[in-house]
Design a protein around this motif. Sequence first.
Motif, PDB file in Angstrom:
ATOM      1  N   GLU A  46      -8.815  10.381   5.504  1.00  0.00           N
ATOM      2  CA  GLU A  46      -7.840  11.206   4.792  1.00  0.00           C
ATOM      3  C   GLU A  46      -8.136  11.326   3.308  1.00  0.00           C
ATOM      4  N   LEU A  55     -10.277  12.648  13.173  1.00  0.00           N
ATOM      5  CA  LEU A  55      -9.004  11.933  13.232  1.00  0.00           C
ATOM      6  C   LEU A  55      -8.501  11.825  14.670  1.00  0.00           C
ATOM      7  N   LYS A  84      -8.637   5.513   9.067  1.00  0.00           N
ATOM      8  CA  LYS A  84      -7.755   6.653   8.838  1.00  0.00           C
ATOM      9  C   LYS A  84      -7.633   6.942   7.349  1.00  0.00           C
TER      10      LYS A  84
END
Length: 86
Positions: free
Chosen positions: A83, A58, A79
Amino acid sequence: MMHGWGMNWGGMLLGFLFLLLLLGLLVLLIGLVVWLIVRGRSGQTGLGRPGTPYESPLDTLRRRYAQGEISREEYLAMKQDLESGP
């Protein structure tokens, strides 16, 4: 009377060279110990280049977006993918 039983020049030279060899090994050993201590204190985790802290995926994504390597859409998609987990 005891000619040849004492240390001659060749023996003295070999003794001196042996002493230099031992001194060199001692210096190398001390250098290795210091290098290992410094490397251990640098936060090295075994990933990346030596001496650089670990960068999570990240963090890498954020850095690439900040540097303009990827677009906003690419950033958001990657992203979300990171996640969401494996």
